[in-house]
Design a protein around this motif. Sequence first.
Motif, PDB file in Angstrom:
ATOM      1  N   TYR A 235       0.823  -1.154  -0.043  1.00  0.00           N
ATOM      2  CA  TYR A 235      -0.096  -0.071  -0.122  1.00  0.00           C
ATOM      3  C   TYR A 235       0.958   1.110   0.024  1.00  0.00           C
ATOM      4  O   TYR A 235       2.008   1.229   0.595  1.00  0.00           O
ATOM      5  CB  TYR A 235      -1.082   0.149   1.335  1.00  0.00           C
ATOM      6  N   LYS A 236       0.260   2.418  -0.499  1.00  0.00           N
ATOM      7  CA  LYS A 236       1.014   3.690  -0.396  1.00  0.00           C
ATOM      8  C   LYS A 236       0.073   4.588   0.252  1.00  0.00           C
ATOM      9  O   LYS A 236      -1.064   4.669  -0.007  1.00  0.00           O
ATOM     10  CB  LYS A 236       1.246   4.135  -1.705  1.00  0.00           C
ATOM     11  N   GLN A 237       0.504   5.494   1.005  1.00  0.00           N
ATOM     12  CA  GLN A 237      -0.185   6.326   1.943  1.00  0.00           C
ATOM     13  C   GLN A 237       0.271   7.591   1.839  1.00  0.00           C
ATOM     14  O   GLN A 237       1.554   8.105   2.138  1.00  0.00           O
ATOM     15  CB  GLN A 237      -0.318   5.899   3.492  1.00  0.00           C
ATOM     16  N   ASP A 238      -0.460   8.721   0.981  1.00  0.00           N
ATOM     17  CA  ASP A 238      -0.210  10.041   0.919  1.00  0.00           C
ATOM     18  C   ASP A 238      -0.502  10.638   2.318  1.00  0.00           C
ATOM     19  O   ASP A 238      -1.443  10.397   2.880  1.00  0.00           O
ATOM     20  CB  ASP A 238      -0.686  10.826  -0.181  1.00  0.00           C
ATOM     21  N   PRO A 239       0.054  12.145   2.381  1.00  0.00           N
ATOM     22  CA  PRO A 239      -0.335  12.795   3.619  1.00  0.00           C
ATOM     23  C   PRO A 239      -1.729  13.022   3.873  1.00  0.00           C
ATOM     24  O   PRO A 239      -2.228  13.469   2.934  1.00  0.00           O
ATOM     25  CB  PRO A 239       0.610  13.815   3.596  1.00  0.00           C
ATOM     26  N   GLY A 240      -2.187  12.818   5.034  1.00  0.00           N
ATOM     27  CA  GLY A 240      -3.667  13.167   5.178  1.00  0.00           C
ATOM     28  C   GLY A 240      -4.483  12.259   4.449  1.00  0.00           C
ATOM     29  O   GLY A 240      -5.827  12.539   4.466  1.00  0.00           O
ATOM     30  N   GLU A 241      -4.153  11.058   3.743  1.00  0.00           N
ATOM     31  CA  GLU A 241      -5.181  10.069   3.240  1.00  0.00           C
ATOM     32  C   GLU A 241      -4.925   8.896   3.679  1.00  0.00           C
ATOM     33  O   GLU A 241      -4.047   8.516   4.579  1.00  0.00           O
ATOM     34  CB  GLU A 241      -4.782  10.114   1.697  1.00  0.00           C
TER      35      GLU A 241
ATOM     36  N   ALA B 155      13.069   4.356 -11.713  1.00  0.00           N
ATOM     37  CA  ALA B 155      12.953   5.852 -12.112  1.00  0.00           C
ATOM     38  C   ALA B 155      11.952   6.689 -11.174  1.00  0.00           C
ATOM     39  O   ALA B 155      10.968   7.141 -11.980  1.00  0.00           O
ATOM     40  CB  ALA B 155      12.500   5.870 -13.641  1.00  0.00           C
ATOM     41  N   SER B 156      12.444   6.627 -10.027  1.00  0.00           N
ATOM     42  CA  SER B 156      11.374   7.345  -8.978  1.00  0.00           C
ATOM     43  C   SER B 156      11.074   8.978  -9.578  1.00  0.00           C
ATOM     44  O   SER B 156      11.877   9.497 -10.122  1.00  0.00           O
ATOM     45  CB  SER B 156      12.001   7.441  -7.786  1.00  0.00           C
ATOM     46  N   ILE B 157       9.717   9.185  -9.117  1.00  0.00           N
ATOM     47  CA  ILE B 157       9.497  10.869  -9.778  1.00  0.00           C
ATOM     48  C   ILE B 157       8.999  11.241  -8.233  1.00  0.00           C
ATOM     49  O   ILE B 157       8.662  10.820  -7.326  1.00  0.00           O
ATOM     50  CB  ILE B 157       8.327  10.514 -10.683  1.00  0.00           C
ATOM     51  N   PRO B 158       8.990  12.648  -8.298  1.00  0.00           N
ATOM     52  CA  PRO B 158       8.581  13.441  -7.081  1.00  0.00           C
ATOM     53  C   PRO B 158       7.067  12.878  -6.468  1.00  0.00           C
ATOM     54  O   PRO B 158       7.127  12.863  -5.244  1.00  0.00           O
ATOM     55  CB  PRO B 158       8.293  14.717  -7.438  1.00  0.00           C
ATOM     56  N   SER B 159       6.113  12.405  -7.400  1.00  0.00           N
ATOM     57  CA  SER B 159       4.939  11.879  -6.763  1.00  0.00           C
ATOM     58  C   SER B 159       5.020  10.689  -5.899  1.00  0.00           C
ATOM     59  O   SER B 159       3.917  10.236  -5.599  1.00  0.00           O
ATOM     60  CB  SER B 159       3.787  11.938  -7.701  1.00  0.00           C
ATOM     61  N   ASP B 160       6.175   9.851  -6.278  1.00  0.00           N
ATOM     62  CA  ASP B 160       6.390   8.792  -5.350  1.00  0.00           C
ATOM     63  C   ASP B 160       6.518   8.777  -3.981  1.00  0.00           C
ATOM     64  O   ASP B 160       6.352   7.838  -3.189  1.00  0.00           O
ATOM     65  CB  ASP B 160       7.551   8.004  -6.008  1.00  0.00           C
ATOM     66  N   VAL B 161       6.655  10.303  -3.526  1.00  0.00           N
ATOM     67  CA  VAL B 161       6.750  10.376  -2.282  1.00  0.00           C
ATOM     68  C   VAL B 161       5.608  10.078  -1.201  1.00  0.00           C
ATOM     69  O   VAL B 161       4.465  10.042  -1.653  1.00  0.00           O
ATOM     70  CB  VAL B 161       7.033  12.076  -2.014  1.00  0.00           C
ATOM     71  N   GLY B 162       5.774   9.266  -0.312  1.00  0.00           N
ATOM     72  CA  GLY B 162       4.631   9.007   0.666  1.00  0.00           C
ATOM     73  C   GLY B 162       5.161   7.854   1.391  1.00  0.00           C
ATOM     74  O   GLY B 162       6.485   7.686   1.728  1.00  0.00           O
TER      75      GLY B 162
END
Lengths: 111, 114
Positions: A35-41, A78-85
């Motif tokens: 799973y991936k969790q973004d801040p506040g989600e 090939a990570s991108i900024p939106s992979d943050v979490g």
Amino acid sequence: GQQLNQSPQSMFIQEGEDVSMNCTSSSIFNTWLWYKQDPGEGPVLLIALYKAGELTSNGRLTAQFGITRKDSFLNISASIPSDVGIYFCAGLSGGYQKVTFGIGTKLQVIP
Amino acid sequence: DTAVSQTPKYLVTQMGNDKSIKCEQNLGHDTMYWYKQDSKKFLKIMFSYNNKELIINETVPNRFSPKSPDKAHLNLHINSLELGDSAVYFCATSNGGRFYNEQFFGPGTRLTVL
């Protein structure tokens, strides 16, 4: 109860780099989940693995269900900024979808 | 339309109070869950209901009582709130009974007990 060891707990990488994280357990699971969790989600399912040895991809993500059924890894290419979490592994055993979560890997991507 | 919604999003209250968090889903799923995520982001399942019947009840103080008035709702009532109850509480839903299917999580309710 069952415990999952997830590593690393946090990582900083440069944009474009590949990332690898893994989970190990002292007991067997029938299903491994990432799973991936973004801040506040809430967490969002990325990949589900149902068979020992299974290798599954979802875009730039690849995950494998370990042969021993006690481990799993997740790779991000090939990570991108939106992979943050925060990335969580989770294992399922027994019936009725009781899911045990790992402690999470916090990923930071430096542009 | 939000698939899994929780209210309130934020809840700040005093120790000793009683509070409720509500969860509603419009996915038609038959199983609903409550999870607790602590300050270190550790996610732990608390309860699971399948077709309004309690099927998972982890070691949770009996101050926590889930209530499922119908298949689309699973509310969490907490009595005599304590400081350690401060956390983010997530509702989730899935379909399929005994076999794993994706769990859809709500946006969470951040509970702060002062």
